[in-house]
Design a protein around this motif. Structure first.
Motif: not given
Length: 413
Positions: A140, A147, A150, A268, A315, A319-320, A322
């Protein structure tokens, strides 16, 4: 006020109490554990995420983790309690893909050689087992928060028998077990001096004016370990730095379904896990850059979480996961690691001062290694083996060892 003991352990965190338990079961000795705090969990242990994972760089560290985690997996037997407060939450430890597809199978074979179960998972297998998680292997944007679309993650690694414990419950169980064995654990008992003569320890002085005569002392004082080195007059060659570590936690919304393992995302730079019977999620950092805030006075540091840290880690977490919506107040805390800046491994065992032993500089590995570290100290002092011993040689973490060769000095080393 004068008192006496055979062994004094300074520090009633997870290292000190595991050491006391291992000693009490094999040494015919009077043991006193001293802690400057008002109760259990005020030091590093209370702020620990207590993650129990096996994957380390060095084979000796893998074995130390294996042997330490075995005590948590068999906690009732280890502490000798039929109904302990703490339990091992065996959700597994998931290492997300990082874009390379060769390492998961290599790690499965390497861990198997140490008797540790692990499995390779592709994206489909990951989402079937952990439906809330996103297998994407595109990092990310942690600066702008933009955004992206993915993509496929590739191959991931799951340590099947990893998990976590509640650290304060574990301390409470150890206290119960120790007191049943006749070990004297004292809080509000700060050490202000150590008496030596002829290169050997003779006793400790306390903040309340008391003194305890003893022939053996174990420094398990965590972030306060350097004070104990100064009291004994030993020049420690290892740079053991109390370091501030931040952790964010938030409520888990109903949309986040299914099991959540302990998870590590190398792209990340975060780890996360559930807690409070799955009702909360905590997230922290695995980045070396987040382990650099050395603290001069361990009694005086910022215990809150900084806004920028929380924003970036949340954040990455979204991402992991959703479906994770941030509702209500985001909370957090800061604790202290004692980082060995030379090689991020503990120093454990005897020193040049006769009767003075150390178990310091665990660098974020302390909770999972604690039963094994306690075993190493107990074997050296008592001179005999016992249940839940590690077979790692004492020389690996010895105080007078050479630095351990590692590629990275992060908490994952």
């Amino acid at each position: 006020m004068r008192d006496s003991a055979d062994i004094v352990i300074v520090g009633a965190g997870i290292i000190g109490l595991c050491t006391a338990l291992q000693l009490a079961r094999r040494a015919d000795a009077k043991i006193i554990v001293l802690d400057k705090g008002a109760g259990p969990g005020e030091g590093s242990t209370g702020a620990s995420s207590a993650v129990c994972r096996f994957k380390y760089t060095r084979p000796e560290t893998v074995n130390l983790a294996r042997d330490g985690i075995a005590a948590y997996q068999n906690w009732s037997e280890f502490v000798g309690l039929k109904a302990p407060l703490a339990q091992f939450h065996r959700h597994g430890v998931l290492w997300f893909a990082d874009g390379r597809n060769d390492w998961p199978a290599q790690e499965v074979a390497r861990l198997a050689s140490h008797g540790i179960r692990a499995a390779v998972m592709d994206d489909k297998q990951l989402t079937e087992r952990f439906p809330a998680l996103n297998p994407c292997a595109i990092p990310p944007d942690l600066e702008s928060g933009s955004d992206h679309t993915c993509g496929a993650g590739g191959l991931h690694l799951l340590e099947l028998d990893g998990g976590y414990m509640d650290p304060v419950d574990a301390l409470q169980d150890l206290l119960t077990a120790l007191r049943a064995l006749g070990v004297d654990v004292r809080f509000r008992a700060g050490v202000t001096g150590i008496e030596t003569h002829g290169g050997a320890v003779l006793g400790v002085s306390l903040a309340d004016g008391g003194r305890i005569a003893c022939g053996q002392i174990v420094n398990a004082a965590g972030p306060w370990c350097n004070d104990i080195f100064a009291h004994v007059g030993l020049d420690c060659p290892w740079p053991l730095k109390p370091t501030r570590i931040q952790v964010v936690h938030l409520d888990r919304p109903a949309e986040v379904i299914g099991d959540i393992p302990v998870a590590v995302d190398p792209l990340s730079g975060i780890y996360f896990r559930s807690q409070s019977r799955g009702q909360e999620i905590i997230v922290g950092s695995i980045l070396e850059e987040d382990e650099r805030e050395a603290i001069e006075r361990p009694d005086d540091y910022a215990r809150f979480v900084e806004d920028d840290f929380a924003r970036i880690k949340l954040h990455a977490l979204q991402h992991k996961i959703p479906e994770l919506s941030i509702r209500g107040k985001v909370r957090g805390y800061s604790g202290l690691y004692t980082i060995n800046a030379t090689d991020v491994h503990p120093v454990v065992g005897r020193t040049a001062v006769r009767g003075f032993y150390v178990a310091n500089g665990c660098s974020g590995h302390g909770f999972k290694l604690a039963p094994a570290i306690g075993s190493l100290i107990a074997q050296e002092i008592a001179g005999k083996g016992g249940a839940f011993d590690t077979d790692v040689a004492p020389s690996f973490l010895a105080f007078d060892r050479p630095p351990i060769a590692i590629a990275s000095k992060s908490v994952l080393a």
